[in-house]
Design an enzyme around this catalytic site. Structure first.
Site, PDB file in Angstrom:
ATOM      1  N   LYS A  95     -16.877 -13.068   6.526  1.00 39.98           N
ATOM      2  CA  LYS A  95     -16.568 -12.641   5.159  1.00 39.98           C
ATOM      3  C   LYS A  95     -17.199 -13.546   4.103  1.00 39.98           C
ATOM      4  O   LYS A  95     -17.189 -13.212   2.915  1.00 39.98           O
ATOM      5  CB  LYS A  95     -15.060 -12.539   4.977  1.00 39.98           C
ATOM      6  CG  LYS A  95     -14.453 -11.407   5.810  1.00 39.98           C
ATOM      7  CD  LYS A  95     -12.952 -11.302   5.638  1.00 39.98           C
ATOM      8  CE  LYS A  95     -12.390 -10.050   6.277  1.00 39.98           C
ATOM      9  NZ  LYS A  95     -12.256 -10.159   7.746  1.00 39.98           N
TER      10      LYS A  95
HETATM   11  C1  LIG Z   1     -12.187  -8.964   8.577  1.00 35.55           C
HETATM   12  C2  LIG Z   1     -12.489  -9.251   9.995  1.00 35.55           C
HETATM   13  C3  LIG Z   1     -12.849  -8.216  10.897  1.00 35.55           C
HETATM   14  C4  LIG Z   1     -12.847  -6.752  10.528  1.00 35.55           C
HETATM   15  O1  LIG Z   1     -13.889  -6.388   9.660  1.00 35.55           O
HETATM   16  P1  LIG Z   1     -13.860  -4.992   8.883  1.00 35.55           P
HETATM   17  O2  LIG Z   1     -15.065  -5.001   8.023  1.00 35.55           O
HETATM   18  O3  LIG Z   1     -12.574  -4.996   8.080  1.00 35.55           O
HETATM   19  O4  LIG Z   1     -13.855  -3.909   9.902  1.00 35.55           O
HETATM   20  C5  LIG Z   1     -13.195  -8.572  12.204  1.00 35.55           C
HETATM   21  N1  LIG Z   1     -13.155  -9.859  12.611  1.00 35.55           N
HETATM   22  C6  LIG Z   1     -12.800 -10.868  11.789  1.00 35.55           C
HETATM   23  C7  LIG Z   1     -12.763 -12.259  12.313  1.00 35.55           C
HETATM   24  C8  LIG Z   1     -12.460 -10.608  10.454  1.00 35.55           C
HETATM   25  O5  LIG Z   1     -12.102 -11.629   9.660  1.00 35.55           O
END
Ligand SMILES: *Cc1c(COP(=O)(O)O)cnc(C)c1O
Length: 374
Positions: free
Chosen positions: A52
């Protein structure tokens, strides 16, 4: 959502955009060979070791650009987190002009590392520790967006309902292609999916022309999308807690966008897209077998991605499979260390927050949030 600020109708000059992208992509995105024709695309080498980071850095800089001429007014980014989003948003927005960030997290329900990442930075980042669950944080944020009396605060969301959070994630798929294209094989990508923002970005990359043969959305037991593909009716359920908790989403907010991109044509959609769900027991078993056979340390989200990939590759004999590793194993050390019977070294990015002082404000009710916002 009324009350949420959008910047949709203004554009960013090419030179500025290039600079924003350079600041966003300031770390590596390696594809690491795990087995024959199976690679992990590691997205966790950024400042908070969560994928993220890319979305948070991109969004913060776009917002700063759109704000630059409004010297006396600020945007307020309000974000609810169950763990990883908060740290990435805190780091991505730190010191960005004209933006104040308020992070709501459930008291006692995020890990120690995650809590430090979102409570120790100071400056324009404020943490509110909510006496309740993640859903309570989320409800308060939603209520604030609809509250006319908070209009002057210019609230905006940094959750992945905001497409600025996941649009730059298209780069991941291009980077993997660049690293693997010399092998001249079709590519199958498996995304561990929660709110389906990441995979949405991949589908747009394909629509832009990137040669991707197939997508797999791998989920934990929060299986609304796999059930939809199997049965044809969309029937969201309340979320269940799992060891891959960043994917504990009962009603993924970006899935409707994906369906729109396929004109809601399920048969057409299934040609490009599969989705499978896995239990915690299957996830742990996969983590152990990947470690034992391949010597690779996968955390629970990546392991779910690996399982979905292995299943789909049975239909693509000649393909290379890539699963996205969305977080560094240290972020889920409570699961990884006992499962693999190892001790993980602490990376420098994490070490630097461990001895900093936590600063948070405790709240319980929406009225207290409102008073804090002023
Ligand atoms: C947010 C997150 C996801 C999921 O991603 P999306 O884009 O919401 O499908 C998967 N793995 C981790 C470690 C995350 O922080």
């Amino acid at each position: 959502m009324t009350g949420v600020q959008t910047c949709a109708l203004r554009s960013i000059p090419a030179e500025t955009l290039k600079q924003i992208i350079a600041e966003t992509l300031c770390f590596d995105f390696p594809t690491v060979k795990v087995e024959k024709d199976i690679y992990a695309l590691e997205l966790y080498h950024g400042p908070t070791m969560a994928f993220k980071d890319v979305g948070a850095r991109f969004m913060s800089r776009c917002l700063a650009y759109f704000n630059k001429d409004q010297k006396d007014s600020k945007n307020t980014v309000l974000v609810a987190t169950s763990g990883d989003t908060g740290g990435a948003v805190a780091s991505g927005f730190l010191g960005v002009q004209g933006v104040e960030v308020i992070i709501l997290y459930p008291s006692g329900k995020v890990s120690d590392i995650q809590e430090r990442q979102l409570t120790t930075l100071g400056q324009n980042i404020k943490a509110l520790e909510v006496d309740g669950f993640f859903d309570d944080c989320q409800d308060m944020v939603k209520k604030a967006f609809l509250d006319e009396s908070l209009k002057h605060k210019k609230l905006t969301s940094a959750n992945s309902i905001n497409i600025a959070r996941w649009l730059p994630q298209m780069f991941y798929f291009f980077f993997a292609y660049k690293q693997l294209k010399s092998q001249n094989k079709p590519l199958v990508f498996s995304c561990p999916s929660g709110n389906f923002g990441n995979i949405c970005a991949g589908i747009i990359a394909k629509k832009l022309g990137l040669p991707i043969e197939h997508f797999v959305a791998s989920t934990n037991v929060n299986d609304t999308v796999p059930r939809f593909l199997e049965k044809g009716n969309y029937d969201p359920k309340p979320s269940k807690a799992t060891i891959s908790n960043a994917m504990d989403v009962g009603n993924p907010s970006n899935f409707i966008r994906i369906q729109e991109m396929y004109n809601n044509d399920l048969e057409q959609f299934k040609k490009d897209f599969s989705s499978f769900s896995y239990t915690d027991a299957e996830t742990l078993e996969a983590m152990q077998s990947i470690y034992k056979t391949d010597g690779y340390i996968a955390e629970p989200h990546g392991a779910v991605g690996y399982l979905g990939l292995k299943k789909e590759l049975k239909n693509h004999a000649n393909a290379i499979g890539i699963f996205l590793e969305t977080a560094h194993p240290i972020k889920f050390l409570d699961v990884v260390e006992p499962a693999l019977n190892i001790k993980l070294p602490i990376p420098t990015q994490i070490e630097s927050v461990l001895d900093k002082e936590k600063i948070s404000v405790k709240i319980k009710t929406y009225e207290e949030l409102k008073a804090f916002l002023g």
